[in-house]
Design a protein around this motif. Sequence first.
Motif, PDB file in Angstrom:
ATOM      1  N   SER A  65       0.817  -1.213   0.000  1.00 47.72           N
ATOM      2  CA  SER A  65       0.000   0.000   0.000  1.00 47.72           C
ATOM      3  C   SER A  65       0.854   1.267   0.000  1.00 47.72           C
ATOM      4  O   SER A  65       0.473   2.291   0.563  1.00 47.72           O
ATOM      5  CB  SER A  65      -0.949   0.000   1.194  1.00 47.72           C
ATOM      6  OG  SER A  65      -0.222  -0.066   2.390  1.00 47.72           O
ATOM      7  N   VAL A  66       2.024   1.180  -0.666  1.00 53.99           N
ATOM      8  CA  VAL A  66       2.913   2.333  -0.825  1.00 53.99           C
ATOM      9  C   VAL A  66       3.244   2.487  -2.310  1.00 53.99           C
ATOM     10  O   VAL A  66       3.674   1.528  -2.951  1.00 53.99           O
ATOM     11  CB  VAL A  66       4.206   2.162   0.000  1.00 53.99           C
ATOM     12  CG1 VAL A  66       5.162   3.329  -0.253  1.00 53.99           C
ATOM     13  CG2 VAL A  66       3.880   2.064   1.490  1.00 53.99           C
ATOM     14  N   THR A  88       8.413   3.099   5.856  1.00 51.94           N
ATOM     15  CA  THR A  88       7.266   2.234   5.550  1.00 51.94           C
ATOM     16  C   THR A  88       7.710   0.780   5.669  1.00 51.94           C
ATOM     17  O   THR A  88       8.815   0.414   5.285  1.00 51.94           O
ATOM     18  CB  THR A  88       6.721   2.512   4.137  1.00 51.94           C
ATOM     19  OG1 THR A  88       7.705   2.147   3.154  1.00 51.94           O
ATOM     20  CG2 THR A  88       6.362   3.971   3.953  1.00 51.94           C
ATOM     21  N   TYR A  89       6.823  -0.036   6.243  1.00 54.98           N
ATOM     22  CA  TYR A  89       7.165  -1.432   6.553  1.00 54.98           C
ATOM     23  C   TYR A  89       6.114  -2.342   5.933  1.00 54.98           C
ATOM     24  O   TYR A  89       4.934  -2.278   6.298  1.00 54.98           O
ATOM     25  CB  TYR A  89       7.198  -1.611   8.067  1.00 54.98           C
ATOM     26  CG  TYR A  89       7.603  -2.989   8.557  1.00 54.98           C
ATOM     27  CD1 TYR A  89       8.355  -3.858   7.774  1.00 54.98           C
ATOM     28  CD2 TYR A  89       7.248  -3.426   9.825  1.00 54.98           C
ATOM     29  CE1 TYR A  89       8.736  -5.108   8.231  1.00 54.98           C
ATOM     30  CE2 TYR A  89       7.623  -4.680  10.307  1.00 54.98           C
ATOM     31  CZ  TYR A  89       8.362  -5.513   9.497  1.00 54.98           C
ATOM     32  OH  TYR A  89       8.732  -6.757   9.950  1.00 54.98           O
ATOM     33  N   ASP A  90       6.523  -3.164   5.000  1.00 55.90           N
ATOM     34  CA  ASP A  90       5.616  -4.128   4.381  1.00 55.90           C
ATOM     35  C   ASP A  90       5.882  -5.489   4.995  1.00 55.90           C
ATOM     36  O   ASP A  90       6.981  -6.031   4.867  1.00 55.90           O
ATOM     37  CB  ASP A  90       5.881  -4.181   2.870  1.00 55.90           C
ATOM     38  CG  ASP A  90       4.633  -4.579   2.087  1.00 55.90           C
ATOM     39  OD1 ASP A  90       3.529  -4.381   2.601  1.00 55.90           O
ATOM     40  OD2 ASP A  90       4.774  -5.095   0.964  1.00 55.90           O
ATOM     41  N   SER A 110       1.449   0.746   9.048  1.00 55.21           N
ATOM     42  CA  SER A 110       2.860   0.420   8.806  1.00 55.21           C
ATOM     43  C   SER A 110       3.605   1.582   8.178  1.00 55.21           C
ATOM     44  O   SER A 110       4.517   1.390   7.382  1.00 55.21           O
ATOM     45  CB  SER A 110       2.961  -0.837   7.932  1.00 55.21           C
ATOM     46  OG  SER A 110       2.312  -0.625   6.712  1.00 55.21           O
ATOM     47  N   VAL A 111       3.205   2.798   8.544  1.00 57.81           N
ATOM     48  CA  VAL A 111       3.889   4.012   8.080  1.00 57.81           C
ATOM     49  C   VAL A 111       4.231   4.865   9.303  1.00 57.81           C
ATOM     50  O   VAL A 111       3.353   5.162  10.117  1.00 57.81           O
ATOM     51  CB  VAL A 111       3.024   4.821   7.090  1.00 57.81           C
ATOM     52  CG1 VAL A 111       3.717   6.128   6.696  1.00 57.81           C
ATOM     53  CG2 VAL A 111       2.722   3.989   5.841  1.00 57.81           C
ATOM     54  N   ASP A 131      10.252  -9.436   4.517  1.00 57.31           N
ATOM     55  CA  ASP A 131       9.756  -8.098   4.837  1.00 57.31           C
ATOM     56  C   ASP A 131      10.488  -7.030   4.016  1.00 57.31           C
ATOM     57  O   ASP A 131      11.606  -7.234   3.559  1.00 57.31           O
ATOM     58  CB  ASP A 131       9.972  -7.794   6.325  1.00 57.31           C
ATOM     59  CG  ASP A 131       9.280  -8.803   7.236  1.00 57.31           C
ATOM     60  OD1 ASP A 131       8.480  -9.612   6.729  1.00 57.31           O
ATOM     61  OD2 ASP A 131       9.565  -8.779   8.444  1.00 57.31           O
ATOM     62  N   SER A 132       9.818  -5.890   3.883  1.00 54.08           N
ATOM     63  CA  SER A 132      10.396  -4.761   3.152  1.00 54.08           C
ATOM     64  C   SER A 132      10.292  -3.505   3.996  1.00 54.08           C
ATOM     65  O   SER A 132       9.220  -3.157   4.484  1.00 54.08           O
ATOM     66  CB  SER A 132       9.639  -4.575   1.826  1.00 54.08           C
ATOM     67  OG  SER A 132       9.802  -3.263   1.313  1.00 54.08           O
ATOM     68  N   ILE A 133      11.438  -2.858   4.178  1.00 51.66           N
ATOM     69  CA  ILE A 133      11.484  -1.563   4.866  1.00 51.66           C
ATOM     70  C   ILE A 133      12.020  -0.534   3.879  1.00 51.66           C
ATOM     71  O   ILE A 133      13.036  -0.775   3.220  1.00 51.66           O
ATOM     72  CB  ILE A 133      12.439  -1.609   6.081  1.00 51.66           C
ATOM     73  CG1 ILE A 133      11.913  -2.552   7.160  1.00 51.66           C
ATOM     74  CG2 ILE A 133      12.731  -0.213   6.614  1.00 51.66           C
ATOM     75  CD1 ILE A 133      11.140  -1.910   8.271  1.00 51.66           C
ATOM     76  N   ARG A 134      11.345   0.598   3.763  1.00 51.54           N
ATOM     77  CA  ARG A 134      11.824   1.689   2.912  1.00 51.54           C
ATOM     78  C   ARG A 134      11.873   2.958   3.755  1.00 51.54           C
ATOM     79  O   ARG A 134      10.933   3.248   4.502  1.00 51.54           O
ATOM     80  CB  ARG A 134      10.903   1.901   1.705  1.00 51.54           C
ATOM     81  CG  ARG A 134      10.680   0.637   0.891  1.00 51.54           C
ATOM     82  CD  ARG A 134       9.786   0.863  -0.302  1.00 51.54           C
ATOM     83  NE  ARG A 134      10.460   1.563  -1.370  1.00 51.54           N
ATOM     84  CZ  ARG A 134      11.180   0.965  -2.312  1.00 51.54           C
ATOM     85  NH1 ARG A 134      11.329  -0.352  -2.315  1.00 51.54           N
ATOM     86  NH2 ARG A 134      11.776   1.669  -3.235  1.00 51.54           N
ATOM     87  N   ILE A 135      12.953   3.724   3.634  1.00 49.68           N
ATOM     88  CA  ILE A 135      13.115   4.965   4.386  1.00 49.68           C
ATOM     89  C   ILE A 135      13.364   6.102   3.387  1.00 49.68           C
ATOM     90  O   ILE A 135      14.342   6.076   2.647  1.00 49.68           O
ATOM     91  CB  ILE A 135      14.288   4.889   5.382  1.00 49.68           C
ATOM     92  CG1 ILE A 135      14.114   3.689   6.302  1.00 49.68           C
ATOM     93  CG2 ILE A 135      14.405   6.187   6.186  1.00 49.68           C
ATOM     94  CD1 ILE A 135      15.028   2.533   5.987  1.00 49.68           C
ATOM     95  N   TYR A 136      12.460   7.075   3.391  1.00 51.66           N
ATOM     96  CA  TYR A 136      12.550   8.218   2.480  1.00 51.66           C
ATOM     97  C   TYR A 136      12.918   9.471   3.257  1.00 51.66           C
ATOM     98  O   TYR A 136      12.372   9.708   4.334  1.00 51.66           O
ATOM     99  CB  TYR A 136      11.206   8.459   1.790  1.00 51.66           C
ATOM    100  CG  TYR A 136      10.760   7.316   0.919  1.00 51.66           C
ATOM    101  CD1 TYR A 136      11.089   7.283  -0.428  1.00 51.66           C
ATOM    102  CD2 TYR A 136      10.005   6.270   1.440  1.00 51.66           C
ATOM    103  CE1 TYR A 136      10.688   6.222  -1.233  1.00 51.66           C
ATOM    104  CE2 TYR A 136       9.590   5.209   0.634  1.00 51.66           C
ATOM    105  CZ  TYR A 136       9.941   5.199  -0.701  1.00 51.66           C
ATOM    106  OH  TYR A 136       9.535   4.154  -1.493  1.00 51.66           O
TER     107      TYR A 136
END
Lengths: 102, 102
Positions: free
Chosen positions: A43-44, B12-14, B43-44, B70-75
Amino acid sequence: MEGDGVMDLLLTYDVDTTSAKGARRLRRVAKLCEGYGLRVQKSVFEIVTDEADLLRLLARIDDIIDAERDSIRIYRLPHNGLADVQTLGIAQVQSHRDDLVL
Amino acid sequence: MEGDGVMDLLLTYDVDTTSAKGARRLRRVAKLCEGYGLRVQKSVFEIVTDEADLLRLLARIDDIIDAERDSIRIYRLPHNGLADVQTLGIAQVQSHRDDLVL
């Protein structure tokens, strides 16, 4: 530098997908957003667009979501900010612009 | 302007929360991130921190997540970018800094 007003945006959608209707709303929003960018998590969405198209996108999303249950957040990143993401786990940086051929 | 190297970040964490282990990982990551900012969606996370604390946070997250699932993205957002979010539905802009009293 781009002079055409294109922005790097991040759109996050919080929706209860344990309900069939919620899952359907997520599918519909995802399909829309994928017309403007990439789905990088469930959902991103990473979006590259200009102000006019963003307004059109938000109007269409507003028609889909349940305004009393769902949450949409849209963040403006620095120019080319989508290329500057840090990742952990299976996440990968994805390219939105043609890479320079060196 | 802040001169202390504090950055506005979005994490954001998927993670598959239909499994009990995934749901537990999300709870643990959320608890960690809430020490650095606000949980604005399931998850934000909006985070305001400096480079050193970010590295510490990422190391602790890396110990929790399943790196193969799992997926972590940092903006990184522009300065004060967390105050500039657009929202639809039930989402609200939340303040990370003391508001000026006028």
